[in-house]
Each structure stands twice: as structure tokens, then as C-alpha cells.
Design an enzyme around this catalytic site. Structure first.
Site, PDB file in Angstrom:
ATOM      1  N   GLY A 144       0.827  -1.192   0.000  1.00  0.00           N
ATOM      2  CA  GLY A 144       0.000   0.000   0.000  1.00  0.00           C
ATOM      3  C   GLY A 144       0.865   1.247   0.000  1.00  0.00           C
ATOM      4  O   GLY A 144       2.061   1.209   0.300  1.00  0.00           O
ATOM      5  N   CYS A 145       0.241   2.381  -0.327  1.00  0.00           N
ATOM      6  CA  CYS A 145       1.007   3.624  -0.430  1.00  0.00           C
ATOM      7  C   CYS A 145       1.495   4.107   0.929  1.00  0.00           C
ATOM      8  O   CYS A 145       2.678   4.447   1.095  1.00  0.00           O
ATOM      9  CB  CYS A 145       0.164   4.690  -1.119  1.00  0.00           C
ATOM     10  SG  CYS A 145      -1.513   4.886  -0.457  1.00  0.00           S
ATOM     11  N   TYR A 146       0.616   4.135   1.928  1.00  0.00           N
ATOM     12  CA  TYR A 146       1.055   4.544   3.263  1.00  0.00           C
ATOM     13  C   TYR A 146       2.136   3.614   3.824  1.00  0.00           C
ATOM     14  O   TYR A 146       3.140   4.086   4.364  1.00  0.00           O
ATOM     15  CB  TYR A 146      -0.126   4.595   4.228  1.00  0.00           C
ATOM     16  CG  TYR A 146      -1.056   5.765   4.065  1.00  0.00           C
ATOM     17  CD1 TYR A 146      -0.613   7.078   4.235  1.00  0.00           C
ATOM     18  CD2 TYR A 146      -2.408   5.571   3.774  1.00  0.00           C
ATOM     19  CE1 TYR A 146      -1.482   8.152   4.110  1.00  0.00           C
ATOM     20  CE2 TYR A 146      -3.276   6.637   3.642  1.00  0.00           C
ATOM     21  CZ  TYR A 146      -2.819   7.928   3.809  1.00  0.00           C
ATOM     22  OH  TYR A 146      -3.684   8.991   3.686  1.00  0.00           O
ATOM     23  N   THR A 151       4.371   1.968   2.294  1.00  0.00           N
ATOM     24  CA  THR A 151       5.651   2.207   1.632  1.00  0.00           C
ATOM     25  C   THR A 151       6.415   3.335   2.318  1.00  0.00           C
ATOM     26  O   THR A 151       7.586   3.195   2.678  1.00  0.00           O
ATOM     27  CB  THR A 151       5.436   2.526   0.141  1.00  0.00           C
ATOM     28  OG1 THR A 151       4.864   1.382  -0.510  1.00  0.00           O
ATOM     29  CG2 THR A 151       6.754   2.875  -0.540  1.00  0.00           C
TER      30      THR A 151
END
Length: 332
Positions: free
Chosen positions: A143-145, A147
Site C-alpha cells: 500500500g502507499c502509506y 511504503t
């Protein structure tokens, strides 16, 4: 190398198309969209005119049979309908949904959905799992968060130096996806920052899983917020340490941890404008009296999604992980 994209009409899918358009070894031969099936890609994603003459196809697996690798860029719960069959056909997969990031039991509890056809995947945070990714047939893109947060805290967690960490994260609006809603409506976000899913965000469990590999007793708090910009995630990681470290010691720890990671840059200070449109994660470290604040900045659509997916594809297919991604950020 022939690649396909299942779910190519959203922000993540269009970003994959943008990045792959200039990849020297990858040719996109199939890109699906139920909504735009039969339409030219460039008529939907007009910024791609001149790069693709391909039409969107249906997500039927017969359209992807000639692919060497397929990206699944669909909502959670959808990828599991395609991934097992793709793998059975000898096609490698990078899944950008949440379907294979967590173990089966945790996924079903967190997402409230029975996981059909569960297959164990390698978690695709490239800087942490590079060697496993090289051998994998299925990689679960993070997921982006997670990362931004995991990259910010991993060097200290590996040394088991963290008592607890508080992640304060601010994301651009593309993180909410393409579909309009009251939450993403311009008057509701303009000149505002909105916290959401406080103590309930599903990405928390990826942070626990990955940082817990280094330090099993780590305590994590996470608050996501949306700001009225299109791209980027800025993470302020408030790290409460076991013991004291000087600024020089902290920077040495981070520089050594990421010395072989082209896309992680240790800086004196960071901002979202320094990583926009790129696959870089910039990190700065700021020791204080009672904590260390580690700041990370990523483009949520690139390092937080499609760029990291291509980075993983490169490793899976035997290429240098930076191939097609050595693009400087857009500035200003």
C-alpha cells in the site's frame, strides 16, 4: 517481454501505462477496463495519445494468455478472481490490490471478506525483499502509506531500537481513487486537511507485519490524512528510541541500510515537490530531546503504487530494478 494490465482505467492503471510507455523491455499487449471496453486507451487517457493505439479489452483471461507478466490493478476482492488462474497459466503477477499483502487469516479479519484461492505472495517492498522478489511468481505490491512508513522506520527497527513509533501521514487526493465522493468533493477538501479512518485504516496491518519482522515488540500508531493536492504522501514518523543516538549516528544507520537502494535518498530535508512524478523515496532524520522525527516523501502513484510495481516486475524478469524508472522528479 509482453505485459498486461487488468484494471487500466483508474489512476494506478493509467500510471502503469505512462511508466511502461518508455520501458525499453516491456510491451503492453492487453489492458482491461469494463467501463471503456472497445475504446482506444488514448481516448480515455488523453495524455497518452501517441504512445498507445491499443483498445481496452475485457478482463477475460483469454485476452492475457500471451503475457509474460500481468499487473492486477483492481479493488481488493477482485484480484483473487484472476491471480490463481494467471499463475496456473505460467504468467507472473504483480498484484497492486490488497488481496495478497497479508496472511489469509489477517486479510479476512481486516477486510471482512473470505479469501478465495489464497496463494502466498512475496511482499513487494523492494528495498526489504529484493532477493525473494527475484524468485517470485506472485508479488503483492505494498500500500502507499506502508511504503512511506516502513521505509522511514525499518533501519531503526532492524536494530530493535524503537520503543514506539507514531506515523502522521498526509496523502494527496489520488490515494482515494478515481471515483468521486462527498469526501473527495472540492469544497470539502479545498483549504483543508482531513483525517480519516483514525485507528481503523487497513494499511496499519501491513506496517505491523513488515516492521514486526525486524522487531516483534514494536508499538505503532498511525493517523492518515488527506490534503488538497493531487499526488504525494508525506510521513512524519515520531520515533521514541531505546537509548540515545547522535545525528551523525542516525544518518550513518540510514545511509548504510539504504546504500544499495537507488530509489531511497537520504537528504538533509525533504518535501513532496522533490519526488513528484518519480519512484524516489526521500528521507530526512531530525533528532529531538524526547524523540527522533524521520520524514519520508513519496509520490503515492509512483513509489507508492505503479512505479514500485514496475520496480518489482524488473526484478522478477531478471532486469535491473531501475530499468525504465530512472526519471528525475518533476520540479517545480
Amino acid at each position: 517481454m509482453k505485459v498486461g494490465i487488468i484494471g487500466a482505467s483508474g489512476y494506478t492503471g493509467s500510471e502503469l501505462l505512462r511508466i511502461l510507455a518508455n520501458h525499453p523491455e516491456a510491451e503492453v499487449i492487453a489492458a482491461s477496463s469494463r467501463r471503456y471496453e472497445g475504446q482506444k486507451i488514448w481516448k480515455v487517457h488523453r495524455f497518452l495519445k501517441g504512445f498507445y493505439d491499443l483498445e481496452f479489452c475485457s478482463p477475460e483471461l483469454s485476452n492475457f494468455g500471451d503475457c509474460d507478466l500481468v499487473f492486477t490493478a483492481v479493488p481488493h476482492g477482485e484480484a483473487m478472481k484472476y491471480v490463481p488462474q494467471l499463475l496456473d497459466s505460467g504468467i507472473k503477477v504483480v498484484d497492486i490490490s490488497a488481496d495478497y499483502r497479508l496472511d489469509k487469516e489477517t486479510y479476512e479479519r481486516v477486510y471482512g471478506k473470505k479469501h478465495e484461492g489464497y496463494v502466498e505472495a512475496v511482499y513487494g517492498l523492494t528495498e526489504l525483499h529484493r532477493e525473494e522478489i527475484k524468485k517470485a511468481n506472485l508479488v503483492a505490491n505494498p500500500g502507499c502509506y506502508p511504503t512511506g512508513t516502513i521505509l522511514a522506520a525499518s533501519p531503526l527497527a532492524k536494530l530493535e531500537l524503537i520503543e514506539r513509533v507514531v506515523f502522521d501521514c498526509k496523502s494527496g487526493i489520488t490515494g482515494a481513487g478515481e471515483s468521486p465522493s462527498a469526501f473527495t468533493h472540492y469544497p470539502n477538501l479545498h483549504e483543508s486537511i482531513v483525517p480519516y479512518k483514525i485507528t481503523e485504516h487497513r494499511h496499519y496491518y501491513e506496517m505491523v507485519q513488515e516492521l514486526g519482522r525486524f522487531q516483534s515488540d514494536i508499538k505503532i500508531s498511525f493517523t492518515p490524512q488527506v490534503y488538497p493536492g493531487s499526488r504525494g504522501i508525506l510521513t512524519n514518523a515520531h520515533v521514541f528510541l531505546r537509548g540515545e543516538l547522535t545525528r551523525e549516528e542516525l544518518y550513518r544507520i540510514y545511509e548504510e541500510f539504504y546504500e544499495d537502494s537507488f530509489f531511497v535518498r537520504i537528504q538533509e530535508s525533504v518535501s513532496l515537490s522533490q519526488v513528484r512524478g518519480s519512484n524516489f523515496c526521500d528521507i530526512s532524520i531530525h533528532p529531538g530531546e524526547d524523540r527522533v522525527v524521520v520524514v519520508s516523501a513519496i509520490d503515492n502513484l509512483v513509489k507508492g503504487a505503479s512505479g514500485q510495481a514496475v520496480q518489482n516486475m524488473n526484478l522478477m524478469m531478471g532486469f535491473d530494478e531501475t530499468l525504465g524508472l530512472r526519471t528525475p522528479p518533476l520540479f517545480p
